[in-house]
Design an enzyme around this catalytic site. Structure first.
Site, PDB file in Angstrom:
ATOM      1  N   SER A   1       1.619  13.174  -0.928  1.00 32.77           N
ATOM      2  CA  SER A   1       2.748  11.721  -0.574  1.00 32.77           C
ATOM      3  C   SER A   1       2.127  11.039   0.293  1.00 32.77           C
ATOM      4  O   SER A   1       0.422  10.298   0.160  1.00 32.77           O
ATOM      5  CB  SER A   1       4.230  12.315  -0.312  1.00 32.77           C
ATOM      6  OG  SER A   1       5.085  11.471   0.243  1.00 32.77           O
TER       7      SER A   1
ATOM      8  N   HIS B   1       5.266   9.503  -5.943  1.00 29.16           N
ATOM      9  CA  HIS B   1       6.549   9.356  -5.991  1.00 29.16           C
ATOM     10  C   HIS B   1       6.878   8.261  -6.792  1.00 29.16           C
ATOM     11  O   HIS B   1       7.999   8.243  -6.977  1.00 29.16           O
ATOM     12  CB  HIS B   1       7.464  10.033  -5.317  1.00 29.16           C
ATOM     13  CG  HIS B   1       6.996  10.899  -4.132  1.00 29.16           C
ATOM     14  ND1 HIS B   1       7.221  12.469  -4.753  1.00 29.16           N
ATOM     15  CD2 HIS B   1       7.308  10.755  -2.625  1.00 29.16           C
ATOM     16  CE1 HIS B   1       6.448  12.706  -3.318  1.00 29.16           C
ATOM     17  NE2 HIS B   1       6.441  11.716  -2.260  1.00 29.16           N
TER      18      HIS B   1
END
Length: 246
Positions: A134, A170
């Site tokens: 991330s 994501h």
């Protein structure tokens, strides 16, 4: 041992829940270790949790995950001050740097205050495998889509730029990320962007994307390019990695 050339593993994964521990390192972390070329001793992992404010409970879970995996893990904290006197020497002494997710905007600001941005660049050139999830993925690129500034996703365009691309993380689990990445590439805010579904990682040798890999089945990686003022997306099918310990 170090990787034979500068190596980055940029992911939307790397962790899984286990029966006896809160977190285990999954196949993407193991793959980063494999790419480092270490053998004949326990791999040395540097865990960097700047993006979540060096939360001690997360560092403890990462240390437990490393114990189970057979890795030696060192946490690098920058709050309230660096917990290690020789930061650069410590980074260079590890096989893999694993950067946790959280706020990429805060991560970049704090790293620059402490000169860790330059240290990471030197480590990359020296063959330390740079990896993360991330925020720990976006930081290596020119920028990407982030919720660092609030619930509404916004662009970040001042990341480290080791990789000359945008980055989308994501991609399948946060419905706002794909359209924002498309818009940012279409209007030139970001260059060509490389994106990952949850459980997918991108492997770079130097600045070249050489492979997409996954720890979960039926997931994708994506390249988003600007053509005639619009975004065009190409899907890449990742290679499924074996589950550690399976």
């Amino acid at each position: 041992m170090t990787a034979p050339e500068p190596t980055i593993v940029a992911t939307s994964g790397g962790h899984r829940v286990a029966a006896r521990t809160r977190v285990l390192f999954d196949a993407l972390v193991q793959h980063a270790v494999d790419l480092s070329g270490v053998h004949g001793r326990r791999p040395r992992i540097l865990y960097v949790g700047t993006a979540i404010g060096d939360a001690e409970h997360v560092a403890a879970r990462m240390s437990e995950a490393a114990r189970v995996a057979g890795f030696d893990l060192t946490p690098l904290h920058l709050f309230p001050m660096p917990n290690i006197e020789d930061v650069e020497g410590t980074v260079l002494d590890h096989d893999v740097v694993w950067v946790m997710g959280g706020s990429v905007a805060n991560l970049l600001a704090v790293w620059r205050v402490h000169g860790l941005d330059a240290v990471m660049r030197r480590a990359w050139r020296a063959g330390v495998v740079l990896a993360g999830v991330s925020a720990g993925s976006i930081c290596w690129f020119e920028g990407g889509a982030t919720d660092s500034f609030g619930p509404e996703l916004r662009p970040v365009t001042d990341a480290l730029g080791l990789l000359p691309y945008g980055n989308g993380v994501h991609y399948d689990s946060d419905p706002g990320r794909r359209p924002l990445i498309h818009r940012l590439v279409a209007d030139g805010t970001l260059p060509t962007a490389h994106c990952t579904d949850d459980g997918v990682g991108l492997v770079y040798r130097g600045t070249e994307l050489v492979e997409a890999v996954a720890e979960l089945p039926d997931k994708g990686a994506y390249v988003v390019r600007r053509e005639d003022g619009r975004a065009v997306e190409e899907r890449i099918t990742p290679r499924l990695l074996p589950t550690p310990g399976a």
